[in-house]
Design a protein around this motif. Structure first.
Motif, PDB file in Angstrom:
ATOM      1  N   VAL A  61      30.081   3.276 -28.856  1.00  0.00           N
ATOM      2  CA  VAL A  61      29.600   3.371 -27.474  1.00  0.00           C
ATOM      3  C   VAL A  61      30.352   2.336 -26.635  1.00  0.00           C
ATOM      4  CG1 VAL A  61      27.587   3.005 -25.975  1.00  0.00           C
ATOM      5  CG2 VAL A  61      27.331   4.282 -28.113  1.00  0.00           C
ATOM      6  N   PRO A  62      30.870   2.746 -25.471  1.00  0.00           N
ATOM      7  CA  PRO A  62      31.659   1.817 -24.645  1.00  0.00           C
ATOM      8  C   PRO A  62      30.887   0.556 -24.249  1.00  0.00           C
ATOM      9  CG  PRO A  62      31.880   4.059 -23.831  1.00  0.00           C
ATOM     10  CD  PRO A  62      30.804   4.085 -24.875  1.00  0.00           C
ATOM     11  N   ALA A  63      31.609  -0.516 -24.094  1.00  0.00           N
ATOM     12  CA  ALA A  63      31.009  -1.783 -23.664  1.00  0.00           C
ATOM     13  C   ALA A  63      30.262  -1.574 -22.361  1.00  0.00           C
ATOM     14  CB  ALA A  63      32.101  -2.837 -23.486  1.00  0.00           C
ATOM     15  N   GLY A  64      29.098  -2.153 -22.289  1.00  0.00           N
ATOM     16  CA  GLY A  64      28.267  -2.031 -21.101  1.00  0.00           C
ATOM     17  C   GLY A  64      27.334  -0.834 -21.129  1.00  0.00           C
ATOM     18  N   GLN A  65      27.509   0.035 -22.128  1.00  0.00           N
ATOM     19  CA  GLN A  65      26.643   1.212 -22.218  1.00  0.00           C
ATOM     20  C   GLN A  65      25.821   1.230 -23.512  1.00  0.00           C
ATOM     21  OE1 GLN A  65      27.959   5.037 -20.789  1.00  0.00           O
ATOM     22  NE2 GLN A  65      29.836   4.144 -19.997  1.00  0.00           N
ATOM     23  N   GLU A  66      25.785   0.111 -24.186  1.00  0.00           N
ATOM     24  CA  GLU A  66      25.061   0.030 -25.458  1.00  0.00           C
ATOM     25  C   GLU A  66      23.581   0.387 -25.311  1.00  0.00           C
ATOM     26  OE1 GLU A  66      28.497  -2.902 -25.551  1.00  0.00           O
ATOM     27  OE2 GLU A  66      26.861  -2.535 -24.149  1.00  0.00           O
ATOM     28  N   HIS A  67      23.009   0.151 -24.133  1.00  0.00           N
ATOM     29  CA  HIS A  67      21.591   0.452 -23.917  1.00  0.00           C
ATOM     30  C   HIS A  67      21.296   1.952 -24.019  1.00  0.00           C
ATOM     31  CE1 HIS A  67      23.470   0.742 -19.943  1.00  0.00           C
ATOM     32  NE2 HIS A  67      22.491   1.548 -19.594  1.00  0.00           N
ATOM     33  N   PHE A  68      22.327   2.799 -23.963  1.00  0.00           N
ATOM     34  CA  PHE A  68      22.110   4.233 -24.086  1.00  0.00           C
ATOM     35  C   PHE A  68      21.683   4.626 -25.499  1.00  0.00           C
ATOM     36  CE2 PHE A  68      24.204   4.405 -20.019  1.00  0.00           C
ATOM     37  CZ  PHE A  68      23.554   5.467 -19.394  1.00  0.00           C
ATOM     38  N   THR A  69      21.978   3.817 -26.491  1.00  0.00           N
ATOM     39  CA  THR A  69      21.535   4.109 -27.852  1.00  0.00           C
ATOM     40  C   THR A  69      20.007   4.108 -27.909  1.00  0.00           C
ATOM     41  OG1 THR A  69      23.554   3.143 -28.746  1.00  0.00           O
ATOM     42  CG2 THR A  69      21.696   3.398 -30.270  1.00  0.00           C
ATOM     43  N   ALA A  70      19.391   3.058 -27.404  1.00  0.00           N
ATOM     44  CA  ALA A  70      17.929   2.981 -27.374  1.00  0.00           C
ATOM     45  C   ALA A  70      17.340   4.007 -26.412  1.00  0.00           C
ATOM     46  CB  ALA A  70      17.488   1.572 -26.979  1.00  0.00           C
ATOM     47  N   LEU A  71      18.034   4.238 -25.299  1.00  0.00           N
ATOM     48  CA  LEU A  71      17.550   5.209 -24.315  1.00  0.00           C
ATOM     49  C   LEU A  71      17.516   6.618 -24.904  1.00  0.00           C
ATOM     50  CD1 LEU A  71      16.652   5.625 -21.351  1.00  0.00           C
ATOM     51  CD2 LEU A  71      19.037   6.135 -20.842  1.00  0.00           C
ATOM     52  N   ASN A  72      18.555   7.003 -25.658  1.00  0.00           N
ATOM     53  CA  ASN A  72      18.553   8.309 -26.309  1.00  0.00           C
ATOM     54  C   ASN A  72      17.350   8.432 -27.241  1.00  0.00           C
ATOM     55  OD1 ASN A  72      21.542  10.141 -26.586  1.00  0.00           O
ATOM     56  ND2 ASN A  72      21.373   8.392 -25.221  1.00  0.00           N
ATOM     57  N   ALA A  73      17.109   7.411 -28.048  1.00  0.00           N
ATOM     58  CA  ALA A  73      15.984   7.439 -28.993  1.00  0.00           C
ATOM     59  C   ALA A  73      14.648   7.542 -28.263  1.00  0.00           C
ATOM     60  CB  ALA A  73      16.017   6.199 -29.881  1.00  0.00           C
ATOM     61  N   GLU A  74      14.512   6.790 -27.189  1.00  0.00           N
ATOM     62  CA  GLU A  74      13.265   6.800 -26.412  1.00  0.00           C
ATOM     63  C   GLU A  74      13.013   8.160 -25.765  1.00  0.00           C
ATOM     64  OE1 GLU A  74      11.797   5.184 -22.074  1.00  0.00           O
ATOM     65  OE2 GLU A  74      13.257   3.973 -23.154  1.00  0.00           O
ATOM     66  N   LEU A  75      14.006   8.666 -25.052  1.00  0.00           N
ATOM     67  CA  LEU A  75      13.818   9.916 -24.313  1.00  0.00           C
ATOM     68  C   LEU A  75      13.757  11.131 -25.243  1.00  0.00           C
ATOM     69  CD1 LEU A  75      16.092   9.207 -21.223  1.00  0.00           C
ATOM     70  CD2 LEU A  75      13.590   9.038 -21.391  1.00  0.00           C
ATOM     71  N   ALA A  76      14.368  11.046 -26.407  1.00  0.00           N
ATOM     72  CA  ALA A  76      14.302  12.149 -27.366  1.00  0.00           C
ATOM     73  C   ALA A  76      12.864  12.412 -27.813  1.00  0.00           C
ATOM     74  CB  ALA A  76      15.178  11.859 -28.580  1.00  0.00           C
ATOM     75  N   LYS A  77      12.042  11.378 -27.773  1.00  0.00           N
ATOM     76  CA  LYS A  77      10.631  11.534 -28.140  1.00  0.00           C
ATOM     77  C   LYS A  77       9.813  12.178 -27.016  1.00  0.00           C
ATOM     78  CE  LYS A  77      10.369   7.830 -31.483  1.00  0.00           C
ATOM     79  NZ  LYS A  77      11.342   6.803 -31.549  1.00  0.00           N
ATOM     80  N   GLN A  78      10.333  12.116 -25.788  1.00  0.00           N
ATOM     81  CA  GLN A  78       9.596  12.616 -24.631  1.00  0.00           C
ATOM     82  C   GLN A  78      10.056  13.997 -24.171  1.00  0.00           C
ATOM     83  OE1 GLN A  78       9.897   9.650 -21.523  1.00  0.00           O
ATOM     84  NE2 GLN A  78       9.590   8.003 -22.980  1.00  0.00           N
ATOM     85  N   TRP A  79      11.351  14.258 -24.306  1.00  0.00           N
ATOM     86  CA  TRP A  79      11.919  15.499 -23.778  1.00  0.00           C
ATOM     87  C   TRP A  79      11.944  16.597 -24.822  1.00  0.00           C
ATOM     88  CZ3 TRP A  79      16.781  13.103 -20.983  1.00  0.00           C
ATOM     89  CH2 TRP A  79      16.344  12.403 -19.856  1.00  0.00           C
ATOM     90  N   LYS A  80      11.982  17.840 -24.335  1.00  0.00           N
ATOM     91  CA  LYS A  80      11.965  19.003 -25.216  1.00  0.00           C
ATOM     92  C   LYS A  80      13.373  19.359 -25.704  1.00  0.00           C
ATOM     93  CE  LYS A  80       7.851  20.787 -23.218  1.00  0.00           C
ATOM     94  NZ  LYS A  80       6.944  21.815 -23.176  1.00  0.00           N
ATOM     95  N   PRO A  81      13.443  19.960 -26.882  1.00  0.00           N
ATOM     96  CA  PRO A  81      14.745  20.392 -27.397  1.00  0.00           C
ATOM     97  C   PRO A  81      15.400  21.433 -26.481  1.00  0.00           C
ATOM     98  CG  PRO A  81      13.085  20.441 -29.132  1.00  0.00           C
ATOM     99  CD  PRO A  81      12.363  20.203 -27.839  1.00  0.00           C
TER     100      PRO A  81
END
Length: 107
Positions: A61-81
């Motif tokens: 993941v590009p520098a400065g965008q590392e927070h997207f790893t946790a964001l993907n995990a978080e939103l994957a629990k909330q959003w539908k497939p």
């Protein structure tokens, strides 16, 4: 390791990646897609399909965008497939080259 959708997807939401995913690990939000890290099998098929180059291996993941790893995990629990390809957002082409779009993310 899992794959992560990063900032380039925001306000574009191209779904070419969804078409090639063998395990349906993508989740759909209003203007962004995420990958469910518990479902991703690290097949790499989605990476080449993304027209805005928004998908990276977790370790790349590009520098400065590392927070997207946790964001993907978080939103994957909330959003539908999402399991079928859809049209991108109407103004996706205009947003494709824009950087600094995190504030545009709708949850």
């Amino acid at each position: 390791m899992t794959y992560v959708v990063t900032e380039s997807c925001i306000r574009c939401k191209y779904t070419d990646c969804v078409d090639v995913c063998p395990v349906d690990c993508f989740r759909e939000g209003p203007n962004f897609l995420v990958i469910d890290p518990d479902e991703c099998i690290d097949c790499t098929l989605c990476v080449a399909e993304c027209p805005v180059e928004a998908i990276f291996a977790e370790d790349d993941v590009p520098a400065g965008q590392e927070h997207f790893t946790a964001l993907n995990a978080e939103l994957a629990k909330q959003w539908k497939p999402i399991v079928e390809r859809k049209d991108p957002l109407p103004d996706a082409e205009e947003w494709a080259k824009v950087r600094g779009k995190f504030g545009e993310l709708k949850r």
